[in-house]
Motif scaffolding. Structure first.
Motif, PDB file in Angstrom:
ATOM      1  N   ARG A  26      66.200  46.766  27.623  1.00  0.00           N
ATOM      2  CA  ARG A  26      65.712  47.985  28.267  1.00  0.00           C
ATOM      3  C   ARG A  26      64.189  48.045  28.222  1.00  0.00           C
ATOM      4  O   ARG A  26      63.589  49.109  28.126  1.00  0.00           O
ATOM      5  CB  ARG A  26      66.315  49.202  27.591  1.00  0.00           C
ATOM      6  N   SER A  29      62.090  50.526  30.562  1.00  0.00           N
ATOM      7  CA  SER A  29      62.111  51.959  30.240  1.00  0.00           C
ATOM      8  C   SER A  29      61.489  52.249  28.879  1.00  0.00           C
ATOM      9  O   SER A  29      61.088  53.382  28.613  1.00  0.00           O
ATOM     10  CB  SER A  29      63.532  52.503  30.289  1.00  0.00           C
ATOM     11  N   ARG A  52      56.000  54.603  30.887  1.00  0.00           N
ATOM     12  CA  ARG A  52      57.437  54.530  30.627  1.00  0.00           C
ATOM     13  C   ARG A  52      58.218  55.418  31.572  1.00  0.00           C
ATOM     14  O   ARG A  52      59.236  55.019  32.121  1.00  0.00           O
ATOM     15  CB  ARG A  52      57.723  54.971  29.195  1.00  0.00           C
ATOM     16  N   ASN A  54      57.480  56.522  34.392  1.00  0.00           N
ATOM     17  CA  ASN A  54      57.216  56.329  35.828  1.00  0.00           C
ATOM     18  C   ASN A  54      56.388  57.461  36.413  1.00  0.00           C
ATOM     19  O   ASN A  54      56.404  57.696  37.628  1.00  0.00           O
ATOM     20  CB  ASN A  54      58.543  56.222  36.589  1.00  0.00           C
ATOM     21  N   ASN A  73      64.159  51.369  36.559  1.00  0.00           N
ATOM     22  CA  ASN A  73      64.654  51.327  35.180  1.00  0.00           C
ATOM     23  C   ASN A  73      66.082  50.793  35.067  1.00  0.00           C
ATOM     24  O   ASN A  73      66.341  49.934  34.210  1.00  0.00           O
ATOM     25  CB  ASN A  73      64.534  52.703  34.536  1.00  0.00           C
ATOM     26  N   ASN A  76      65.929  47.271  35.379  1.00  0.00           N
ATOM     27  CA  ASN A  76      65.039  46.652  34.397  1.00  0.00           C
ATOM     28  C   ASN A  76      64.032  45.716  35.073  1.00  0.00           C
ATOM     29  O   ASN A  76      63.788  44.597  34.589  1.00  0.00           O
ATOM     30  CB  ASN A  76      65.849  45.895  33.348  1.00  0.00           C
TER      31      ASN A  76
END
Length: 123
Positions: A26, A29, A52, A54, A73, A76
């Motif tokens: 992940r 994110s 993170r 966005n 996200n 990924n």
């Protein structure tokens, strides 16, 4: 954390190109994501970064208005959409992941790096 950049290639001046950076787990994110580039004989330089959540992005003056960083996200993946490419954009482009947005333009802010993808802009 593993990062895999792709999408580079040969493009004519003024053309577009989109780079992708596929990340493990992940990463996208959980980290600040960024693109850097290094032209032959030059130092690696900052291109763009995204937070993170966005919600924030920042760009080098040389690419502002032409490049757009984004991320997906769930997939990924981080993208760099490059438009109106110039010969001076020719470089190896690297994606990177780091923990803090505060100094997002600094190489030292990033802990993980992808292998790079070559972008060549031909006139």
């Amino acid at each position: 954390v593993q990062l895999q950049a792709s999408g580079g290639g040969l493009v004519q001046t003024g053309g577009p190109l989109r780079l992708s950076c596929a990340a493990s787990d992940r990463t996208v994110s959980n980290y600040i994501m960024a693109w850097f580039r290094q032209a032959p004989g030059k130092e690696r330089e900052f291109v763009a970064a995204i937070s993170r959540g966005n919600t924030r992005s920042t760009y080098a003056d040389s690419v502002k208005g032409r490049f757009t960083i984004s991320k997906d996200n769930p997939e990924n993946t981080v993208y760099l959409q490059m438009n109106s490419l110039k010969s001076e954009d020719t470089a190896v482009y690297y994606c990177a992941a780091g923990p803090t947005y505060r100094q997002a333009t600094l190489i030292s802010s990033y802990d993980y790096w992808g292998q790079g993808t070559q972008v060549t802009v031909s006139s």
